[in-house]
Design a protein around this motif. Structure first.
Motif, PDB file in Angstrom:
ATOM      1  N   ARG A 169       0.852  -1.181   0.000  1.00  0.00           N
ATOM      2  CA  ARG A 169       0.000   0.000   0.000  1.00  0.00           C
ATOM      3  C   ARG A 169       0.892   1.236   0.000  1.00  0.00           C
ATOM      4  O   ARG A 169       1.855   1.298   0.755  1.00  0.00           O
ATOM      5  CB  ARG A 169      -0.862   0.060   1.270  1.00  0.00           C
ATOM      6  CG  ARG A 169      -1.799  -1.117   1.486  1.00  0.00           C
ATOM      7  CD  ARG A 169      -2.876  -1.168   0.438  1.00  0.00           C
ATOM      8  NE  ARG A 169      -3.959  -2.096   0.741  1.00  0.00           N
ATOM      9  CZ  ARG A 169      -4.058  -3.341   0.265  1.00  0.00           C
ATOM     10  NH1 ARG A 169      -3.104  -3.858  -0.483  1.00  0.00           N
ATOM     11  NH2 ARG A 169      -5.116  -4.076   0.538  1.00  0.00           N
TER      12      ARG A 169
ATOM     13  N   VAL B  43       1.013   4.387   1.320  1.00  0.00           N
ATOM     14  CA  VAL B  43       0.280   5.072   2.382  1.00  0.00           C
ATOM     15  C   VAL B  43       1.239   5.944   3.179  1.00  0.00           C
ATOM     16  O   VAL B  43       2.311   5.491   3.566  1.00  0.00           O
ATOM     17  CB  VAL B  43      -0.370   4.015   3.314  1.00  0.00           C
ATOM     18  CG1 VAL B  43      -0.955   4.682   4.540  1.00  0.00           C
ATOM     19  CG2 VAL B  43      -1.442   3.214   2.575  1.00  0.00           C
TER      20      VAL B  43
ATOM     21  N   TRP C 188      -5.267   5.125  13.573  1.00  0.00           N
ATOM     22  CA  TRP C 188      -4.366   5.345  12.449  1.00  0.00           C
ATOM     23  C   TRP C 188      -5.114   6.225  11.442  1.00  0.00           C
ATOM     24  O   TRP C 188      -6.293   5.979  11.149  1.00  0.00           O
ATOM     25  CB  TRP C 188      -4.033   3.999  11.813  1.00  0.00           C
ATOM     26  CG  TRP C 188      -3.390   4.023  10.468  1.00  0.00           C
ATOM     27  CD1 TRP C 188      -3.964   4.336   9.272  1.00  0.00           C
ATOM     28  CD2 TRP C 188      -2.024   3.697  10.181  1.00  0.00           C
ATOM     29  NE1 TRP C 188      -3.041   4.228   8.257  1.00  0.00           N
ATOM     30  CE2 TRP C 188      -1.846   3.835   8.786  1.00  0.00           C
ATOM     31  CE3 TRP C 188      -0.935   3.297  10.967  1.00  0.00           C
ATOM     32  CZ2 TRP C 188      -0.631   3.593   8.155  1.00  0.00           C
ATOM     33  CZ3 TRP C 188       0.279   3.051  10.336  1.00  0.00           C
ATOM     34  CH2 TRP C 188       0.431   3.198   8.945  1.00  0.00           C
TER      35      TRP C 188
ATOM     36  N   GLN D  11      -3.706   7.641   1.162  1.00  0.00           N
ATOM     37  CA  GLN D  11      -3.264   6.555   0.290  1.00  0.00           C
ATOM     38  C   GLN D  11      -3.389   7.013  -1.155  1.00  0.00           C
ATOM     39  O   GLN D  11      -4.375   7.649  -1.530  1.00  0.00           O
ATOM     40  CB  GLN D  11      -4.097   5.287   0.517  1.00  0.00           C
ATOM     41  CG  GLN D  11      -3.638   4.130  -0.351  1.00  0.00           C
ATOM     42  CD  GLN D  11      -4.085   2.742   0.099  1.00  0.00           C
ATOM     43  OE1 GLN D  11      -3.867   1.767  -0.599  1.00  0.00           O
ATOM     44  NE2 GLN D  11      -4.692   2.643   1.267  1.00  0.00           N
TER      45      GLN D  11
ATOM     46  N   HIS E  37      -5.477  -8.504   0.887  1.00  0.00           N
ATOM     47  CA  HIS E  37      -5.108  -8.983   2.213  1.00  0.00           C
ATOM     48  C   HIS E  37      -6.265  -8.719   3.170  1.00  0.00           C
ATOM     49  O   HIS E  37      -7.268  -8.103   2.808  1.00  0.00           O
ATOM     50  CB  HIS E  37      -3.788  -8.359   2.702  1.00  0.00           C
ATOM     51  CG  HIS E  37      -3.822  -6.883   2.960  1.00  0.00           C
ATOM     52  ND1 HIS E  37      -2.714  -6.074   2.837  1.00  0.00           N
ATOM     53  CD2 HIS E  37      -4.821  -6.049   3.352  1.00  0.00           C
ATOM     54  CE1 HIS E  37      -3.021  -4.836   3.147  1.00  0.00           C
ATOM     55  NE2 HIS E  37      -4.293  -4.790   3.457  1.00  0.00           N
TER      56      HIS E  37
ATOM     57  N   HIS F  89      -6.993  -8.096   7.664  1.00  0.00           N
ATOM     58  CA  HIS F  89      -6.409  -7.936   9.001  1.00  0.00           C
ATOM     59  C   HIS F  89      -7.534  -7.681   9.994  1.00  0.00           C
ATOM     60  O   HIS F  89      -8.623  -7.218   9.611  1.00  0.00           O
ATOM     61  CB  HIS F  89      -5.387  -6.801   9.029  1.00  0.00           C
ATOM     62  CG  HIS F  89      -5.687  -5.646   8.120  1.00  0.00           C
ATOM     63  ND1 HIS F  89      -6.689  -4.738   8.361  1.00  0.00           N
ATOM     64  CD2 HIS F  89      -5.115  -5.270   6.937  1.00  0.00           C
ATOM     65  CE1 HIS F  89      -6.706  -3.838   7.393  1.00  0.00           C
ATOM     66  NE2 HIS F  89      -5.783  -4.131   6.511  1.00  0.00           N
TER      67      HIS F  89
ATOM     68  N   ARG G 265     -12.239   4.020   4.295  1.00  0.00           N
ATOM     69  CA  ARG G 265     -11.672   4.991   3.347  1.00  0.00           C
ATOM     70  C   ARG G 265     -12.674   6.115   3.176  1.00  0.00           C
ATOM     71  O   ARG G 265     -13.873   5.865   3.065  1.00  0.00           O
ATOM     72  CB  ARG G 265     -11.453   4.392   1.958  1.00  0.00           C
ATOM     73  CG  ARG G 265     -11.279   2.898   1.910  1.00  0.00           C
ATOM     74  CD  ARG G 265      -9.872   2.475   2.105  1.00  0.00           C
ATOM     75  NE  ARG G 265      -9.800   1.114   2.622  1.00  0.00           N
ATOM     76  CZ  ARG G 265      -8.777   0.638   3.299  1.00  0.00           C
ATOM     77  NH1 ARG G 265      -7.760   1.428   3.579  1.00  0.00           N
ATOM     78  NH2 ARG G 265      -8.765  -0.592   3.734  1.00  0.00           N
TER      79      ARG G 265
ATOM     80  N   HIS H 171      -9.646  -7.348   1.267  1.00  0.00           N
ATOM     81  CA  HIS H 171      -9.784  -6.142   0.450  1.00  0.00           C
ATOM     82  C   HIS H 171      -8.565  -5.926  -0.428  1.00  0.00           C
ATOM     83  O   HIS H 171      -7.453  -6.285  -0.075  1.00  0.00           O
ATOM     84  CB  HIS H 171     -10.068  -4.911   1.315  1.00  0.00           C
ATOM     85  CG  HIS H 171      -9.080  -4.696   2.428  1.00  0.00           C
ATOM     86  ND1 HIS H 171      -9.090  -5.445   3.577  1.00  0.00           N
ATOM     87  CD2 HIS H 171      -8.064  -3.807   2.565  1.00  0.00           C
ATOM     88  CE1 HIS H 171      -8.115  -5.032   4.381  1.00  0.00           C
ATOM     89  NE2 HIS H 171      -7.472  -4.042   3.788  1.00  0.00           N
TER      90      HIS H 171
ATOM     91  N   HIS I 278      -7.385  -2.942  -3.748  1.00  0.00           N
ATOM     92  CA  HIS I 278      -7.796  -1.711  -4.435  1.00  0.00           C
ATOM     93  C   HIS I 278      -7.303  -1.743  -5.878  1.00  0.00           C
ATOM     94  O   HIS I 278      -6.153  -2.091  -6.136  1.00  0.00           O
ATOM     95  CB  HIS I 278      -7.220  -0.482  -3.732  1.00  0.00           C
ATOM     96  CG  HIS I 278      -7.355  -0.506  -2.250  1.00  0.00           C
ATOM     97  ND1 HIS I 278      -8.573  -0.610  -1.609  1.00  0.00           N
ATOM     98  CD2 HIS I 278      -6.423  -0.452  -1.266  1.00  0.00           C
ATOM     99  CE1 HIS I 278      -8.376  -0.607  -0.299  1.00  0.00           C
ATOM    100  NE2 HIS I 278      -7.088  -0.515  -0.057  1.00  0.00           N
TER     101      HIS I 278
ATOM    102  N   LEU J 260      -5.982   0.497  14.247  1.00  0.00           N
ATOM    103  CA  LEU J 260      -4.755  -0.264  14.451  1.00  0.00           C
ATOM    104  C   LEU J 260      -4.072  -0.032  15.811  1.00  0.00           C
ATOM    105  O   LEU J 260      -3.722  -1.003  16.490  1.00  0.00           O
ATOM    106  CB  LEU J 260      -3.787   0.024  13.293  1.00  0.00           C
ATOM    107  CG  LEU J 260      -2.417  -0.630  13.335  1.00  0.00           C
ATOM    108  CD1 LEU J 260      -2.527  -2.152  13.334  1.00  0.00           C
ATOM    109  CD2 LEU J 260      -1.574  -0.178  12.151  1.00  0.00           C
TER     110      LEU J 260
HETATM  111  C1  1HN Z   1      -4.215  -1.333   4.953  1.00  0.00           C
HETATM  112  O1  1HN Z   1      -4.520  -2.620   4.740  1.00  0.00           O
HETATM  113  C2  1HN Z   1      -4.655  -0.384   4.077  1.00  0.00           C
HETATM  114  O2  1HN Z   1      -5.879  -1.911   2.791  1.00  0.00           O
HETATM  115  C3  1HN Z   1      -4.355   0.936   4.313  1.00  0.00           C
HETATM  116  O3  1HN Z   1      -5.689   0.058   2.034  1.00  0.00           O
HETATM  117  C4  1HN Z   1      -3.603   1.323   5.386  1.00  0.00           C
HETATM  118  C5  1HN Z   1      -2.348   0.721   7.350  1.00  0.00           C
HETATM  119  C6  1HN Z   1      -1.872  -0.202   8.214  1.00  0.00           C
HETATM  120  C7  1HN Z   1      -2.157  -1.535   8.024  1.00  0.00           C
HETATM  121  C8  1HN Z   1      -2.937  -1.932   6.954  1.00  0.00           C
HETATM  122  C9  1HN Z   1      -5.475  -0.782   2.888  1.00  0.00           C
HETATM  123  C10 1HN Z   1      -3.119   0.362   6.269  1.00  0.00           C
HETATM  124  C11 1HN Z   1      -3.430  -0.983   6.068  1.00  0.00           C
END
Ligand code: 1HN
Length: 353
Positions: A77, A79, A98, A102, A113, A115, A121, A154, A156, A172
């Motif tokens: 990502r 970011v 967090w 992005q 991935h 988590h 967003r 997810h 993008h 996070l």
């Molecule tokens: C993440 O998975 C995304 O999927 C964006 O767009 C920011 C920051 C920390 C950990 C995972 C995304 C993230 C993130």
């Protein structure tokens, strides 16, 4: 000659015995409460500070990252996280949240991935991007809120001709502090599919206000509606502000099946303040991160005052008073950890004017 032995008077602890006691306590990996300082302060001792990030800088550096830094497995990502200067170099906007920008360039894909930290967003600029949430393609456009709840797959995709920049928020830091973070990469094989103009989630839960499928039996803790469209948010705010006596209106994004927050750890809201109007000043425990979507305003956060223009973001740490005075008609997106505080019985609020 043996040295004289002094014995502490009756009722007085013997010095050596006390020293020995503290040593034994430490050796046993214990700590007495009575030597702790500040373990139960009168108010939260805050590390995070009120802070604002200017869009001009965010955008310039996001664009530069687009030129210089590839995205693929590993980086995943592109970011840039909002790093609160009070948090000792941690990549967190507040103690629990967090926040980031992005950047996804034309033709790029940020691979799949999932988590346990929940993510959302809020799109600031660009077009043509879609996010695949648990297999459901969700188109993204400026002003839209898109959810990727805890443990949802997810990825993008930007098949378009221009880049998109959006605001990311995740719980996070909270999940980290609870030792609750798990992460898993998806298959390297990219999906390459035509995108329906409306996601399945919106067709099912988002097309008619107050109506959800009769047999809805979702057992998840998050909203089954993954996208909240700017035209709907804008219409709701326009109508509310017609009725408003003070030139301000606020909406909360909710799970349409239950009317509760979209996700258990993050509240999402949108706030409209007309030029010359000011919101009431309040403080809450828990923290929030804000995005100026439209307009300009002066915001006071704790002892700080920030001049905000379109795209500027700011962090409101716990128990810092907040009020917003608009210099132009303004819209703000906000995400906070309020649902956590409310569910745990820890929420406090003080109106200051
Ligand atoms: C993440 O998975 C995304 O999927 C964006 O767009 C920011 C920051 C920390 C950990 C995972 C995304 C993230 C993130």
């Amino acid at each position: 000659m043996a040295s004289p032995k002094f014995v502490a008077p009756e009722g007085m602890p013997k010095k050596n015995e006390v020293d020995d006691f503290y040593e034994s306590v430490a050796d046993a990996d214990l700590q007495p409460l009575w030597v702790q300082k500040g373990i139960m302060p009168n108010e939260p001792p805050l590390a995070a500070v009120p802070f604002a990030w200017k869009w001009k800088t965010l955008k310039e550096l996001a664009e530069l990252s687009g030129e210089l830094i590839p995205i693929d497995r590993g980086g995943d990502r592109r970011v840039l996280s909002l790093s609160n200067p009070g948090l000792a170099g941690q990549p967190y906007a507040t103690q629990t949240l967090w926040g980031a920008v992005q950047y996804l360039g034309p033709g790029e894909v940020a691979p799949a991935h999932r988590h346990t930290p929940a993510a959302l967003r809020f799109v600031i600029e660009g077009s043509g991007v879609w996010t695949l949430v648990n297999g459901d393609p969700v188109p993204m456009a400026p002003g839209d809120l898109v959810l990727t709840p805890s443990w949802s797959w997810h990825e993008h995709h930007n098949p378009g001709k221009i880049p998109m920049i959006w605001f990311d928020a995740l719980d996070l830091p909270l999940a980290r502090s609870l030792d609750a973070v798990f992460f898993e990469n998806g298959p390297d094989q990219m999906v390459n599919r035509a995108v329906d103009p409306i996601s399945k989630s919106e067709l099912t839960y988002g097309t008619s206000t107050g109506l959800v499928p009769f047999d809805h039996a979702d057992q998840t803790l998050f909203s089954p509606l993954f996208a909240y469209r700017w035209k709907d948010t804008d219409r709701a705010l326009s109508r509310l502000i017609e009725l408003s006596a003070d030139g301000t209106a606020s909406v909360k994004f909710v799970d349409p099946t239950r009317g509760i927050d979209v996700m258990p750890t993050m509240r999402c809201s949108m706030h409209r303040v007309l030029a010359g109007s000011r919101t009431r000043k309040y403080r809450r425990n828990g923290s929030s991160v804000w995005v100026t979507f439209r307009g300009s305003a002066v915001v006071s956060v704790g002892e700080e005052r920030f001049h905000l223009d379109e795209g500027d973001m700011f962090a409101v740490p716990s128990w810092c008073a907040l009020s917003i005075e608009a210099t132009q008609d303004s819209d703000f997106f906000c995400t906070s950890d309020a649902p956590v505080f409310e569910k745990l019985g820890l929420a406090r609020e003080e109106l200051l004017d």
